[in-house]
Design a protein around this motif. Sequence first.
Motif, PDB file in Angstrom:
ATOM      1  N   UNK A 196       0.839  -1.198   0.000  1.00 12.60           N
ATOM      2  CA  UNK A 196       0.000   0.000   0.000  1.00 12.60           C
ATOM      3  C   UNK A 196       0.878   1.254   0.000  1.00 12.60           C
ATOM      4  N   UNK A 197       1.836   1.315   0.902  1.00  9.34           N
ATOM      5  CA  UNK A 197       2.679   2.513   1.036  1.00  9.34           C
ATOM      6  C   UNK A 197       3.508   2.743  -0.225  1.00  9.34           C
ATOM      7  N   UNK A 198       4.078   1.670  -0.764  1.00  8.08           N
ATOM      8  CA  UNK A 198       4.926   1.809  -1.956  1.00  8.08           C
ATOM      9  C   UNK A 198       4.129   2.351  -3.139  1.00  8.08           C
ATOM     10  N   UNK A 199       2.954   1.766  -3.393  1.00  9.81           N
ATOM     11  CA  UNK A 199       2.144   2.213  -4.538  1.00  9.81           C
ATOM     12  C   UNK A 199       1.558   3.601  -4.290  1.00  9.81           C
ATOM     13  N   UNK A 200       1.203   3.890  -3.048  1.00 10.73           N
ATOM     14  CA  UNK A 200       0.672   5.213  -2.720  1.00 10.73           C
ATOM     15  C   UNK A 200       1.732   6.289  -2.949  1.00 10.73           C
ATOM     16  N   UNK A 201       2.956   6.042  -2.462  1.00 14.60           N
ATOM     17  CA  UNK A 201       4.037   7.012  -2.633  1.00 14.60           C
ATOM     18  C   UNK A 201       4.403   7.182  -4.102  1.00 14.60           C
ATOM     19  N   UNK A 202       4.391   6.080  -4.859  1.00 13.64           N
ATOM     20  CA  UNK A 202       4.691   6.180  -6.292  1.00 13.64           C
ATOM     21  C   UNK A 202       3.705   7.126  -6.973  1.00 13.64           C
ATOM     22  N   UNK A 203       2.428   6.959  -6.671  1.00 12.31           N
ATOM     23  CA  UNK A 203       1.426   7.824  -7.280  1.00 12.31           C
ATOM     24  C   UNK A 203       1.584   9.277  -6.846  1.00 12.31           C
ATOM     25  N   UNK A 204       1.931   9.500  -5.586  1.00 10.78           N
ATOM     26  CA  UNK A 204       2.138  10.863  -5.104  1.00 10.78           C
ATOM     27  C   UNK A 204       3.311  11.525  -5.815  1.00 10.78           C
ATOM     28  N   UNK A 205       4.368  10.766  -6.093  1.00 12.50           N
ATOM     29  CA  UNK A 205       5.527  11.324  -6.793  1.00 12.50           C
ATOM     30  C   UNK A 205       5.155  11.733  -8.216  1.00 12.50           C
ATOM     31  N   UNK A 206       4.236  10.976  -8.844  1.00 13.74           N
ATOM     32  CA  UNK A 206       3.733  11.398 -10.152  1.00 13.74           C
ATOM     33  C   UNK A 206       2.824  12.617  -9.999  1.00 13.74           C
ATOM     34  N   UNK A 207       1.975  12.618  -8.973  1.00 11.56           N
ATOM     35  CA  UNK A 207       1.057  13.740  -8.765  1.00 11.56           C
ATOM     36  C   UNK A 207       1.802  15.051  -8.548  1.00 11.56           C
ATOM     37  N   UNK A 208       2.933  14.991  -7.818  1.00 14.79           N
ATOM     38  CA  UNK A 208       3.694  16.198  -7.506  1.00 14.79           C
ATOM     39  C   UNK A 208       4.735  16.541  -8.563  1.00 14.79           C
ATOM     40  N   UNK A 209       4.816  15.710  -9.625  1.00  5.62           N
ATOM     41  CA  UNK A 209       5.739  16.013 -10.712  1.00  5.62           C
ATOM     42  C   UNK A 209       7.165  15.569 -10.501  1.00  5.62           C
ATOM     43  N   UNK A 210       7.422  14.846  -9.421  1.00  5.47           N
ATOM     44  CA  UNK A 210       8.775  14.311  -9.212  1.00  5.47           C
ATOM     45  C   UNK A 210       9.071  13.252 -10.273  1.00  5.47           C
ATOM     46  N   UNK A 211       8.125  12.348 -10.476  1.00  5.12           N
ATOM     47  CA  UNK A 211       8.152  11.443 -11.621  1.00  5.12           C
ATOM     48  C   UNK A 211       7.352  12.107 -12.742  1.00  5.12           C
ATOM     49  N   UNK A 212       7.897  12.114 -13.932  1.00  2.00           N
ATOM     50  CA  UNK A 212       7.303  12.872 -15.018  1.00  2.00           C
ATOM     51  C   UNK A 212       6.284  12.064 -15.814  1.00  2.00           C
ATOM     52  N   UNK A 213       5.166  12.722 -16.137  1.00  2.00           N
ATOM     53  CA  UNK A 213       4.161  12.172 -17.045  1.00  2.00           C
ATOM     54  C   UNK A 213       4.159  13.008 -18.313  1.00  2.00           C
ATOM     55  N   UNK A 214       3.869  12.379 -19.432  1.00  2.00           N
ATOM     56  CA  UNK A 214       3.853  13.081 -20.704  1.00  2.00           C
ATOM     57  C   UNK A 214       2.455  13.078 -21.287  1.00  2.00           C
ATOM     58  N   UNK A 215       1.997  14.226 -21.736  1.00  2.00           N
ATOM     59  CA  UNK A 215       0.699  14.335 -22.389  1.00  2.00           C
ATOM     60  C   UNK A 215       0.907  14.569 -23.882  1.00  2.00           C
TER      61      UNK A 215
END
Length: 332
Positions: free
Chosen positions: A16-35
Amino acid sequence: MKFIRIILFPLVPIYYVVTYLRNKLFDYGVFKSKSYDVPVICVGNLSTGGTGKTPMIEYLITLLKENKSVAALSRGYKRNTEGFLLAGENSTVESIGDEPYQFHNKFQDIKVAVDADRQNGIESLLKLNDAPEIILLDDAFQHRRVKAGFNILLTSYDKPYYKDFVLPTGNLREPQVGRKRADVVIVTKCKPTLNEDEKATILERLHLNDKQSAFFSYIDYSDVVLNSDNALKLEALSKFTLVTGIANPKPLVDYLTNQGLTFDHIEYPDHHNFRSHEIDLLLKKELILTTEKDFVRLKSIKGFEKNLFYLPIRFRLDDASKFEAIIKNYTD
């Protein structure tokens, strides 16, 4: 299997914690998403499978392909190739995977591609001379490196995400809070008798916000079974063997049972690669009924030309006009 899942419960908080933190890092832009500039519609789920993504993709293809050029991009699970691959006349189940092959076999007027790297897959499609105007992402809700313009989240009626746990004890790939990324949530495989009070209860438990829309979908089964050459009335089947290699065969089993049909059921895991001894066993059966996804994997095997049939299904929404207006508003 259930016992193993129970004893692995202490690992649930870690997952739970690992997947939750991964999503938060994408939400905050630490991990990059491309549109992307073209409409990209993602169809996915929080669970590990069995929510009806394939019928949903086919519904969208049928809805959009008349007015726009459409591409369906999948991972190509269990294929024997790597990287980006565009389906063509020489494509096989083995080279692109069973679900993409089903799309390719059924819809000759769209592009079907596979790539585990969805960014690379989208960019490869857009480099084509006749690049698609709309891209449908199959099973990519957790593929956060791509920021889809529109997210459709599926959850099944018999096991909605609010009744489930994350892996390894439950079936959720990520915590329920992931639902917030969805634009639309569809409760799939509902019973035909679902009433308005039950819908209201489910809607309350989905915990959606005001910007999200929810729908209920149903599977309508055909009254005929098909193979490459013939059609038989379902009610005329006196006795047969049901063969399934899908995540959740229960709705199909229940439907056939309620029709008063006599059959034995051989159940395999989702995306099962049939081995030689299993093929030998099935070839001894007088009549086999299977799903369309399993049919496309088995039909080319010598010996199945006459006795292998599949039961067509139709994906139906309770408020189709509203849903279609939402999709067309996004894609136009």
